[in-house]
Design a protein around this motif. Structure first.
Motif, PDB file in Angstrom:
ATOM      1  N   MET A 118       0.830  -1.206   0.000  1.00  0.00           N
ATOM      2  CA  MET A 118       0.000   0.000   0.000  1.00  0.00           C
ATOM      3  C   MET A 118       0.863   1.254   0.000  1.00  0.00           C
ATOM      4  SD  MET A 118      -3.136  -1.140   2.497  1.00  0.00           S
ATOM      5  CE  MET A 118      -4.077   0.344   2.164  1.00  0.00           C
ATOM      6  N   GLY A 119       1.989   1.205   0.691  1.00  0.00           N
ATOM      7  CA  GLY A 119       2.906   2.342   0.675  1.00  0.00           C
ATOM      8  C   GLY A 119       3.462   2.579  -0.718  1.00  0.00           C
ATOM      9  N   TYR A 120       3.787   1.494  -1.408  1.00  0.00           N
ATOM     10  CA  TYR A 120       4.294   1.603  -2.778  1.00  0.00           C
ATOM     11  C   TYR A 120       3.238   2.220  -3.685  1.00  0.00           C
ATOM     12  CZ  TYR A 120       6.196   0.256  -7.329  1.00  0.00           C
ATOM     13  OH  TYR A 120       6.662   0.272  -8.618  1.00  0.00           O
ATOM     14  N   GLU A 121       1.981   1.793  -3.529  1.00  0.00           N
ATOM     15  CA  GLU A 121       0.882   2.363  -4.317  1.00  0.00           C
ATOM     16  C   GLU A 121       0.785   3.876  -4.144  1.00  0.00           C
ATOM     17  OE1 GLU A 121      -3.051   1.024  -3.731  1.00  0.00           O
ATOM     18  OE2 GLU A 121      -2.945  -0.546  -5.237  1.00  0.00           O
ATOM     19  N   LYS A 122       0.994   4.323  -2.902  1.00  0.00           N
ATOM     20  CA  LYS A 122       0.839   5.743  -2.590  1.00  0.00           C
ATOM     21  C   LYS A 122       2.107   6.555  -2.849  1.00  0.00           C
ATOM     22  CE  LYS A 122      -2.505   4.767   1.104  1.00  0.00           C
ATOM     23  NZ  LYS A 122      -2.783   4.857   2.562  1.00  0.00           N
ATOM     24  N   GLY A 123       3.187   5.877  -3.261  1.00  0.00           N
ATOM     25  CA  GLY A 123       4.436   6.579  -3.507  1.00  0.00           C
ATOM     26  C   GLY A 123       5.138   7.001  -2.237  1.00  0.00           C
ATOM     27  N   LEU A 124       4.923   6.256  -1.142  1.00  0.00           N
ATOM     28  CA  LEU A 124       5.547   6.591   0.144  1.00  0.00           C
ATOM     29  C   LEU A 124       6.894   5.890   0.279  1.00  0.00           C
ATOM     30  CD1 LEU A 124       2.431   6.110   2.484  1.00  0.00           C
ATOM     31  CD2 LEU A 124       3.312   8.271   1.555  1.00  0.00           C
ATOM     32  N   PRO A 125       7.781   6.442   1.085  1.00  0.00           N
ATOM     33  CA  PRO A 125       9.032   5.723   1.377  1.00  0.00           C
ATOM     34  C   PRO A 125       8.718   4.439   2.135  1.00  0.00           C
ATOM     35  CG  PRO A 125       8.782   7.635   2.818  1.00  0.00           C
ATOM     36  CD  PRO A 125       7.713   7.752   1.777  1.00  0.00           C
ATOM     37  N   ARG A 126       9.578   3.443   2.005  1.00  0.00           N
ATOM     38  CA  ARG A 126       9.304   2.163   2.651  1.00  0.00           C
ATOM     39  C   ARG A 126       9.293   2.303   4.166  1.00  0.00           C
ATOM     40  NH1 ARG A 126      11.316  -2.466   4.879  1.00  0.00           N
ATOM     41  NH2 ARG A 126      10.169  -4.365   4.276  1.00  0.00           N
ATOM     42  N   VAL A 127       8.281   1.697   4.769  1.00  0.00           N
ATOM     43  CA  VAL A 127       8.160   1.683   6.222  1.00  0.00           C
ATOM     44  C   VAL A 127       8.709   0.355   6.718  1.00  0.00           C
ATOM     45  CG1 VAL A 127       6.577   1.764   8.183  1.00  0.00           C
ATOM     46  CG2 VAL A 127       6.130   3.170   6.139  1.00  0.00           C
ATOM     47  N   GLY A 128       9.829   0.393   7.402  1.00  0.00           N
ATOM     48  CA  GLY A 128      10.476  -0.832   7.845  1.00  0.00           C
ATOM     49  C   GLY A 128       9.780  -1.525   8.988  1.00  0.00           C
ATOM     50  N   GLY A 129       8.820  -0.879   9.602  1.00  0.00           N
ATOM     51  CA  GLY A 129       8.100  -1.463  10.728  1.00  0.00           C
ATOM     52  C   GLY A 129       7.317  -0.389  11.452  1.00  0.00           C
ATOM     53  N   LEU A 130       6.546  -0.791  12.430  1.00  0.00           N
ATOM     54  CA  LEU A 130       5.744   0.142  13.216  1.00  0.00           C
ATOM     55  C   LEU A 130       6.222   0.110  14.664  1.00  0.00           C
ATOM     56  CD1 LEU A 130       2.176  -0.823  11.875  1.00  0.00           C
ATOM     57  CD2 LEU A 130       3.728   0.943  10.989  1.00  0.00           C
ATOM     58  N   SER A 131       6.194   1.263  15.308  1.00  0.00           N
ATOM     59  CA  SER A 131       6.602   1.318  16.718  1.00  0.00           C
ATOM     60  C   SER A 131       5.837   2.424  17.418  1.00  0.00           C
ATOM     61  CB  SER A 131       8.113   1.565  16.841  1.00  0.00           C
ATOM     62  OG  SER A 131       8.470   2.808  16.252  1.00  0.00           O
ATOM     63  N   ALA A 132       5.585   2.220  18.703  1.00  0.00           N
ATOM     64  CA  ALA A 132       4.902   3.210  19.533  1.00  0.00           C
ATOM     65  C   ALA A 132       5.865   3.748  20.579  1.00  0.00           C
ATOM     66  CB  ALA A 132       3.681   2.579  20.208  1.00  0.00           C
ATOM     67  N   LYS A 133       5.577   4.943  21.069  1.00  0.00           N
ATOM     68  CA  LYS A 133       6.430   5.542  22.095  1.00  0.00           C
ATOM     69  C   LYS A 133       6.399   4.695  23.363  1.00  0.00           C
ATOM     70  CE  LYS A 133       5.573  10.205  20.310  1.00  0.00           C
ATOM     71  NZ  LYS A 133       4.957  11.526  20.584  1.00  0.00           N
ATOM     72  N   PHE A 134       5.234   4.121  23.668  1.00  0.00           N
ATOM     73  CA  PHE A 134       5.086   3.247  24.819  1.00  0.00           C
ATOM     74  C   PHE A 134       3.846   2.384  24.600  1.00  0.00           C
ATOM     75  CE2 PHE A 134       2.152   6.577  25.789  1.00  0.00           C
ATOM     76  CZ  PHE A 134       2.858   7.760  25.696  1.00  0.00           C
ATOM     77  N   LEU A 135       3.714   1.334  25.368  1.00  0.00           N
ATOM     78  CA  LEU A 135       2.581   0.431  25.238  1.00  0.00           C
ATOM     79  C   LEU A 135       1.341   1.092  25.828  1.00  0.00           C
ATOM     80  CD1 LEU A 135       1.748  -2.393  24.287  1.00  0.00           C
ATOM     81  CD2 LEU A 135       2.207  -3.232  26.595  1.00  0.00           C
ATOM     82  N   GLY A 136       0.450   1.522  24.961  1.00  0.00           N
ATOM     83  CA  GLY A 136      -0.738   2.241  25.403  1.00  0.00           C
ATOM     84  C   GLY A 136      -0.628   3.706  25.043  1.00  0.00           C
ATOM     85  N   GLN A 137      -0.731   4.009  23.764  1.00  0.00           N
ATOM     86  CA  GLN A 137      -0.581   5.373  23.254  1.00  0.00           C
ATOM     87  C   GLN A 137      -1.961   5.947  22.957  1.00  0.00           C
ATOM     88  OE1 GLN A 137       2.690   5.900  20.503  1.00  0.00           O
ATOM     89  NE2 GLN A 137       1.462   7.264  19.211  1.00  0.00           N
ATOM     90  N   ASP A 138      -2.222   7.180  23.397  1.00  0.00           N
ATOM     91  CA  ASP A 138      -3.510   7.815  23.108  1.00  0.00           C
ATOM     92  C   ASP A 138      -3.745   7.850  21.606  1.00  0.00           C
ATOM     93  OD1 ASP A 138      -4.118   8.331  25.765  1.00  0.00           O
ATOM     94  OD2 ASP A 138      -3.127  10.284  25.761  1.00  0.00           O
ATOM     95  N   ASP A 139      -4.888   7.342  21.164  1.00  0.00           N
ATOM     96  CA  ASP A 139      -5.164   7.292  19.731  1.00  0.00           C
ATOM     97  C   ASP A 139      -6.672   7.225  19.508  1.00  0.00           C
ATOM     98  OD1 ASP A 139      -5.300   6.818  16.976  1.00  0.00           O
ATOM     99  OD2 ASP A 139      -3.400   5.733  16.991  1.00  0.00           O
ATOM    100  N   LEU A 140      -7.306   8.383  19.480  1.00  0.00           N
ATOM    101  CA  LEU A 140      -8.753   8.437  19.285  1.00  0.00           C
ATOM    102  C   LEU A 140      -9.141   8.068  17.860  1.00  0.00           C
ATOM    103  CD1 LEU A 140      -9.787  11.596  21.351  1.00  0.00           C
ATOM    104  CD2 LEU A 140     -10.077   9.182  21.933  1.00  0.00           C
ATOM    105  N   VAL A 141      -8.208   8.242  16.912  1.00  0.00           N
ATOM    106  CA  VAL A 141      -8.508   7.858  15.531  1.00  0.00           C
ATOM    107  C   VAL A 141      -8.740   6.350  15.454  1.00  0.00           C
ATOM    108  CG1 VAL A 141      -7.606   7.693  13.179  1.00  0.00           C
ATOM    109  CG2 VAL A 141      -7.287   9.799  14.495  1.00  0.00           C
ATOM    110  N   LEU A 142      -7.812   5.573  16.004  1.00  0.00           N
ATOM    111  CA  LEU A 142      -7.981   4.122  15.978  1.00  0.00           C
ATOM    112  C   LEU A 142      -9.167   3.672  16.825  1.00  0.00           C
ATOM    113  CD1 LEU A 142      -4.453   2.440  15.968  1.00  0.00           C
ATOM    114  CD2 LEU A 142      -6.033   2.862  14.088  1.00  0.00           C
ATOM    115  N   TYR A 143      -9.422   4.376  17.916  1.00  0.00           N
ATOM    116  CA  TYR A 143     -10.578   4.019  18.745  1.00  0.00           C
ATOM    117  C   TYR A 143     -11.877   4.197  17.953  1.00  0.00           C
ATOM    118  CZ  TYR A 143     -13.937   4.076  22.598  1.00  0.00           C
ATOM    119  OH  TYR A 143     -15.004   3.800  23.416  1.00  0.00           O
ATOM    120  N   ASN A 144     -11.991   5.310  17.237  1.00  0.00           N
ATOM    121  CA  ASN A 144     -13.202   5.542  16.444  1.00  0.00           C
ATOM    122  C   ASN A 144     -13.298   4.583  15.259  1.00  0.00           C
ATOM    123  OD1 ASN A 144     -14.367   7.675  17.951  1.00  0.00           O
ATOM    124  ND2 ASN A 144     -12.925   9.127  17.069  1.00  0.00           N
TER     125      ASN A 144
END
Length: 311
Positions: A118-144
């Motif tokens: 999907m990143g390639y489709e959008k012309g984004l740089p490759r994302v080598g992985g996902l990481s959070a600042k800490f376990l349990g990050q405020d994220d109302l977007v994902l909650y909704n």
């Protein structure tokens, strides 16, 4: 299918029946899966680690839950998961969670291949992985998003494929920027579809209303990537693809109700709805009346017109 594999793996790991799970096929044939992850039975011990894989899981709690032990590659901690926060787990690690609690959450599963394609489709740089600042990050977007996709998980036969795909696209867009370190583009908003692409997409929808047209199919008709098509379609029509599909199904139902004697149950299936109650819910939302009431009003108007002609 990814949905079946994920449901089976969760059931085995947490010693529960396989949870309801749906998946959306995105770029490159990869899939993103969504599960309703719930148990009221308190058990003992830890979950069984799933086989290591290049994928990530976001657990979005719907209720506050205390896990006495959350172990990631042997590092243990006690975690209270709260609604409104996102808990990211890298499945290339050994993850174990205590089962001594009741829980209710929505689980997002995204393989690295889906991130890459999907990143390639959008012309984004490759994302080598996902990481959070800490376990349990405020994220109302994902909650909704979790609350939105929950309805689709629980009533999977009553949602369009395009709806689930649209949530998957929104999910990917959010996580690569929030957890993948990809900067959002500061350029002006993108344009819409060309006139021929709008005609092609709308014609395809009309010809396939009963067959549940997907964003992947529509984007292929227009020669575009799924992510570009979904955004451009909304720019051009003011609606998402699944909203347009639902509206066109209702308009076809209205035409059949006004010009045929078919039953509402038959019309529902002819227009791509699962059953009469499925049609009724969407019809009431759009028309502020039930299909039966709308049909009676149309019959009354036709009677008045015929009486006028006789006078």
């Amino acid at each position: 299918m990814l949905a079946d594999r994920i449901a089976s793996a969760i059931g085995e790991s947490f010693k529960i029946p396989p949870p309801p799970t749906i998946a959306a096929r995105v770029a490159g044939g990869s899939e993103i899966a969504f599960s309703h992850f719930k148990s009221q039975d308190v058990q003992f011990g830890l979950s069984t680690p799933s086989p290591r894989q290049e994928a990530f899981v976001f657990n979005i709690p719907l209720i506050s839950t205390r896990y006495p032990v959350v172990s990631i590659d042997g590092r243990r901690q006690s975690v209270i998961q709260d609604p409104g926060k996102a808990y990211l787990f890298d499945l290339s690690s050994k993850n174990e969670i205590s089962l001594e609690t009741a829980y209710n959450s929505v689980r997002f599963h995204i393989p690295q291949t889906a991130i890459d394609h999907m990143g390639y489709e959008k012309g984004l740089p490759r994302v080598g992985g996902l990481s959070a600042k800490f376990l349990g990050q405020d994220d109302l977007v994902l909650y909704n998003l979790a609350l939105t996709i929950l309805l689709a998980i629980l009533k999977s036969t009553q949602v369009t494929t395009a709806f689930v795909e649209y949530i998957a696209l929104a999910f990917h867009d959010h996580v690569v920027h929030t957890y993948g370190g990809v900067r959002k583009c500061g350029c002006a908003g993108m344009g819409g579809l060309a006139p021929w692409q709008i005609r092609r997409a709308c014609d395809y929808i009309e010809a396939n209303l009963v067959n549940d047209p997907s964003i992947a199919m529509l984007s292929q008709e227009c020669g575009l990537s799924t992510s570009y098509f979904a955004r451009a379609f909304r720019t051009s029509t003011g609606m998402t693809p699944h909203q347009w599909i639902t509206r066109r199904r209702i308009e076809r139902a209205k035409s059949l109700m006004a010009h045929t004697t078919e039953s509402l149950a038959q019309i529902s299936v002819m227009c791509g709805f699962v059953d009469q109650s499925h049609l009724g819910r969407h019809f009431l939302k759009q028309e502020s009346t039930s299909p039966a009431q709308w049909r009676r009003r149309q019959s009354g108007r036709a009677l008045f017109k015929s009486e006028d002609l006789e006078v």
